[in-house]
Design a protein around this motif. Sequence first.
Motif, PDB file in Angstrom:
ATOM      1  N   VAL A   1       0.860  -1.184   0.000  1.00  0.00           N
ATOM      2  CA  VAL A   1       0.000   0.000   0.000  1.00  0.00           C
ATOM      3  C   VAL A   1       0.893   1.229   0.000  1.00  0.00           C
ATOM      4  O   VAL A   1       1.730   1.406   0.896  1.00  0.00           O
ATOM      5  N   ILE A   2       0.733   2.081  -1.009  1.00  0.00           N
ATOM      6  CA  ILE A   2       1.496   3.322  -1.138  1.00  0.00           C
ATOM      7  C   ILE A   2       0.500   4.470  -1.094  1.00  0.00           C
ATOM      8  O   ILE A   2      -0.428   4.529  -1.901  1.00  0.00           O
ATOM      9  N   THR A   3       0.678   5.372  -0.145  1.00  0.00           N
ATOM     10  CA  THR A   3      -0.283   6.457   0.055  1.00  0.00           C
ATOM     11  C   THR A   3       0.375   7.822  -0.120  1.00  0.00           C
ATOM     12  O   THR A   3       1.607   7.948  -0.131  1.00  0.00           O
ATOM     13  N   ALA A   4      -0.471   8.839  -0.197  1.00  0.00           N
ATOM     14  CA  ALA A   4       0.033  10.217  -0.223  1.00  0.00           C
ATOM     15  C   ALA A   4       0.808  10.529   1.051  1.00  0.00           C
ATOM     16  O   ALA A   4       1.773  11.305   1.024  1.00  0.00           O
ATOM     17  N   GLN A   5       0.413   9.938   2.148  1.00  0.00           N
ATOM     18  CA  GLN A   5       1.141  10.141   3.406  1.00  0.00           C
ATOM     19  C   GLN A   5       2.569   9.620   3.294  1.00  0.00           C
ATOM     20  O   GLN A   5       3.507  10.217   3.844  1.00  0.00           O
ATOM     21  N   ASP A   6       2.756   8.523   2.575  1.00  0.00           N
ATOM     22  CA  ASP A   6       4.091   7.960   2.407  1.00  0.00           C
ATOM     23  C   ASP A   6       4.995   8.859   1.578  1.00  0.00           C
ATOM     24  O   ASP A   6       6.176   9.034   1.894  1.00  0.00           O
ATOM     25  N   VAL A   7       4.457   9.402   0.496  1.00  0.00           N
ATOM     26  CA  VAL A   7       5.304  10.129  -0.463  1.00  0.00           C
ATOM     27  C   VAL A   7       5.215  11.643  -0.314  1.00  0.00           C
ATOM     28  O   VAL A   7       5.903  12.373  -1.020  1.00  0.00           O
ATOM     29  N   LYS A   8       4.361  12.105   0.622  1.00  0.00           N
ATOM     30  CA  LYS A   8       4.206  13.541   0.896  1.00  0.00           C
ATOM     31  C   LYS A   8       3.794  14.324  -0.347  1.00  0.00           C
ATOM     32  O   LYS A   8       4.270  15.420  -0.631  1.00  0.00           O
ATOM     33  N   ALA A   9       2.887  13.748  -1.115  1.00  0.00           N
ATOM     34  CA  ALA A   9       2.386  14.395  -2.326  1.00  0.00           C
ATOM     35  C   ALA A   9       1.118  13.678  -2.764  1.00  0.00           C
ATOM     36  O   ALA A   9       0.865  12.534  -2.367  1.00  0.00           O
ATOM     37  N   TYR A  10       0.341  14.374  -3.584  1.00  0.00           N
ATOM     38  CA  TYR A  10      -0.884  13.809  -4.123  1.00  0.00           C
ATOM     39  C   TYR A  10      -0.761  13.654  -5.633  1.00  0.00           C
ATOM     40  O   TYR A  10      -0.194  14.510  -6.312  1.00  0.00           O
ATOM     41  N   LYS A  11      -1.261  12.540  -6.145  1.00  0.00           N
ATOM     42  CA  LYS A  11      -1.268  12.350  -7.591  1.00  0.00           C
ATOM     43  C   LYS A  11      -2.024  13.500  -8.250  1.00  0.00           C
ATOM     44  O   LYS A  11      -2.992  14.003  -7.681  1.00  0.00           O
TER      45      LYS A  11
ATOM     46  N   PHE B   1       4.653   7.278  -8.384  1.00  0.00           N
ATOM     47  CA  PHE B   1       5.120   6.292  -9.353  1.00  0.00           C
ATOM     48  C   PHE B   1       6.578   5.932  -9.109  1.00  0.00           C
ATOM     49  O   PHE B   1       7.007   4.809  -9.377  1.00  0.00           O
ATOM     50  N   GLU B   2       7.328   6.866  -8.574  1.00  0.00           N
ATOM     51  CA  GLU B   2       8.691   6.543  -8.149  1.00  0.00           C
ATOM     52  C   GLU B   2       8.652   5.552  -6.996  1.00  0.00           C
ATOM     53  O   GLU B   2       9.442   4.588  -6.952  1.00  0.00           O
ATOM     54  N   ALA B   3       7.734   5.768  -6.059  1.00  0.00           N
ATOM     55  CA  ALA B   3       7.590   4.831  -4.936  1.00  0.00           C
ATOM     56  C   ALA B   3       7.115   3.473  -5.423  1.00  0.00           C
ATOM     57  O   ALA B   3       7.523   2.427  -4.886  1.00  0.00           O
ATOM     58  N   LEU B   4       6.250   3.466  -6.429  1.00  0.00           N
ATOM     59  CA  LEU B   4       5.795   2.195  -6.994  1.00  0.00           C
ATOM     60  C   LEU B   4       6.955   1.423  -7.604  1.00  0.00           C
ATOM     61  O   LEU B   4       7.071   0.211  -7.415  1.00  0.00           O
TER      62      LEU B   4
END
Length: 243
Positions: free
Chosen positions: A144-154, A160-163
């Motif tokens: 599960v990859i969330t906006a909270q993880d990457v500090k940004a919103y699609k 996609f970098e985290a993916l």
Amino acid sequence: MTIDLADYDALSFDCYGTLIDWEAGIAAVLAPWAAEVGLDLSDEDLLLAYADQEARVEAEHGDWLYSDVLAEAFRGTGEKLGAAVSDTWAARLGGSVPDWPAFGDSTEALRSLAQDYQLIILSNVDHASFAGSAARLKVPFDRVITAQDVKAYKPAPQHFEALDVALEEMGVPRERAAPRRAEPLPRPRAGQAPRPALGLDQPPARASGLGRHARAPGRVLLRPRVPLDDRLRGGGPRRTDVR
């Protein structure tokens, strides 16, 4: 045009508008607020007013939790409509994600897909809010990859970098992962092939644009009401038409 699903080992999905009916969930809070403050507006009108506010807050505050984005977008909606949103109402929408209903066929479709693929959530949400949605879906996800993880919103590229990092950790080559995306995919880096977009076909979106179910070019639609066993495993290769 046909895509062979046997070419993929992992599928990534957005959650809201694909698996969870966020329009129904948001309208369930906006409608009683509107009635309380004397606004005679349909759910559609309320969602139209709200949609731009959420997009604005996400773009301006990528490091905010989604619960805070919802609350602030609600306040902006009230300002736009000329009616105040109290802190109580803002907090109610901010905490409402676990109450948002799943589409009726989401769990069945995910259970079937999980027999053949690793499933990844890639969504504009925070951990606590998604936990409630995961409990409704009743299907474990491999990542599960969330906006909270990457500090940004699609559509920010961080998702996609985290993916890509997650796929490497999972041992899945990038070319063997198909994302479920209704929005345009980011351009591949030099030497990378573009990934097709994969989706569970759900009812058409409202005019608000919140439920992004538009049939984007190249998007593969997996229709849960057509038996997935027949289409993905039964009798022949796992293939599906692009529609």
